[in-house]
Scaffold this motif. Sequence first.
Motif, PDB file in Angstrom:
ATOM      1  N   LYS A 116       0.811  -1.269  -0.021  1.00 24.20           N
ATOM      2  CA  LYS A 116       0.209   0.032   0.034  1.00 24.20           C
ATOM      3  C   LYS A 116       0.858   1.116   0.063  1.00 24.20           C
ATOM      4  CE  LYS A 116      -1.998   1.368   3.674  1.00 24.20           C
ATOM      5  NZ  LYS A 116      -2.482   1.550   4.909  1.00 24.20           N
ATOM      6  N   ALA A 117       1.995   1.157   0.866  1.00 23.16           N
ATOM      7  CA  ALA A 117       2.870   2.419   0.954  1.00 23.16           C
ATOM      8  C   ALA A 117       3.589   2.588  -0.539  1.00 23.16           C
ATOM      9  CB  ALA A 117       3.936   2.209   1.754  1.00 23.16           C
ATOM     10  N   LEU A 118       4.013   1.567  -1.286  1.00 24.60           N
ATOM     11  CA  LEU A 118       4.567   1.697  -2.552  1.00 24.60           C
ATOM     12  C   LEU A 118       3.505   2.212  -3.516  1.00 24.60           C
ATOM     13  CD1 LEU A 118       6.943   1.072  -4.459  1.00 24.60           C
ATOM     14  CD2 LEU A 118       5.854  -1.242  -4.891  1.00 24.60           C
ATOM     15  N   VAL A 119       2.308   1.996  -3.241  1.00 24.82           N
ATOM     16  CA  VAL A 119       1.280   2.590  -4.435  1.00 24.82           C
ATOM     17  C   VAL A 119       1.155   3.963  -3.957  1.00 24.82           C
ATOM     18  CG1 VAL A 119      -1.306   2.558  -5.100  1.00 24.82           C
ATOM     19  CG2 VAL A 119       0.130   0.409  -4.788  1.00 24.82           C
ATOM     20  N   GLY A 120       0.999   4.195  -2.724  1.00 24.19           N
ATOM     21  CA  GLY A 120       0.764   5.712  -2.236  1.00 24.19           C
ATOM     22  C   GLY A 120       2.186   6.483  -2.671  1.00 24.19           C
ATOM     23  N   ALA A 121       3.085   5.976  -2.440  1.00 21.16           N
ATOM     24  CA  ALA A 121       4.506   6.874  -2.894  1.00 21.16           C
ATOM     25  C   ALA A 121       4.571   7.031  -4.167  1.00 21.16           C
ATOM     26  CB  ALA A 121       5.711   6.007  -2.361  1.00 21.16           C
ATOM     27  N   MET A 122       4.219   6.035  -4.987  1.00 21.00           N
ATOM     28  CA  MET A 122       4.293   6.377  -6.474  1.00 21.00           C
ATOM     29  C   MET A 122       3.211   7.308  -6.878  1.00 21.00           C
ATOM     30  SD  MET A 122       4.724   2.426  -7.942  1.00 21.00           S
ATOM     31  CE  MET A 122       4.585   2.783  -9.683  1.00 21.00           C
TER      32      MET A 122
END
Length: 358
Positions: A64-70
């Motif tokens: 989830k954090a990866l999606v948000g960061a992108m």
Amino acid sequence: MDAIPFLPLDPLSILLLFVVGFIGGMVSGFIGSGGAFVLTPAMMSLGVPGVVAVASNMAHKFPKALVGAMKRARYGHVDVKLGIVLGIFAEGGVFAGKEIMTRLRAVYGDTGTDLYVSAIFVVVLAVVGGLVLRDALLNRSSRPAGTRQALPAAARWVRSVRIPGTMMRFKSMNNAEVSLLLVAPLGFATGLLAASIAVGGFVGVPAMIYLLGVPAIMATATELVVAFVMGLGGSLFYAWEGFVDIRLAMIILAGSLFGIQIGAIATTYVREQLVKLVMGMIMVVVLFSRLFKMPVYLADLGAVPALSPSLHGALDALSVATLALALLAGAGAILIALARGIAAHRRRHGMLEPAAVD
């Protein structure tokens, strides 16, 4: 070690977990904390042991954090270099926090980890949430709109420290140099709390704002990079011990992936002070949710006299109701901010179009 009691899943509990994940995702995308400071208490309120809630939250956090960061990187909010540096130091804290949790459970059982998680929540949320909320309210009432906020005194001191061989520049600090020896404790503390209570963002974000001088919008986005690194390492550490309930992680992740998009978009329409205001508000409300449960855990451990059934039930109900208030208030604030921002954007474009025709 005793068998790990995973939560039995029925249609209602699956729906509740999905909704909690959705709201937690919105909070995560909006304030960059990972949303676990509402997700962990919510899972515990549904009957998930503290150590399993922490481990499963870390497992759902990193994708989830990866999606948000992108998503936030497209708007130029992410300092990837700072996020990776903090994340590397945070992994040491993650390992230490995992050891604390597993040893507590071995001695005091699941109730011991529930009490530990709740106690840490109350202390940290009181300090950090109070600081963030106070700052947001004071600046909102005293600082004229459009003026730039002064660099905090602590951040000025951190940037003034010069230790040869340890200095590094970061774009989120206007390429100012800061010593890695001062960045390292921030990363370690963030990782320690993330592995202990599945929450590191409400320490990592304020630390970046007040100690490093990173703008709030960039701090919340950069924390998503840190959360990705911590969540990946923490998931592996906890999975090795058998504490990750992959079912819970996947259900919450499914809801979060929808919610995080809304939260990330909302940040493009709001001022930094509103991000701080929502962050502080949710923290303070969640604090009381955990505070109401602490007498129950203490009584179960025999540290205080046994509670009457009516008092036990009342405290459980207060805890759940307060947590629901935090979730609904946070989601409502984000959705209202998004709706107002979109409406204002459309009004501005509507005024420009006739002028362009003329």
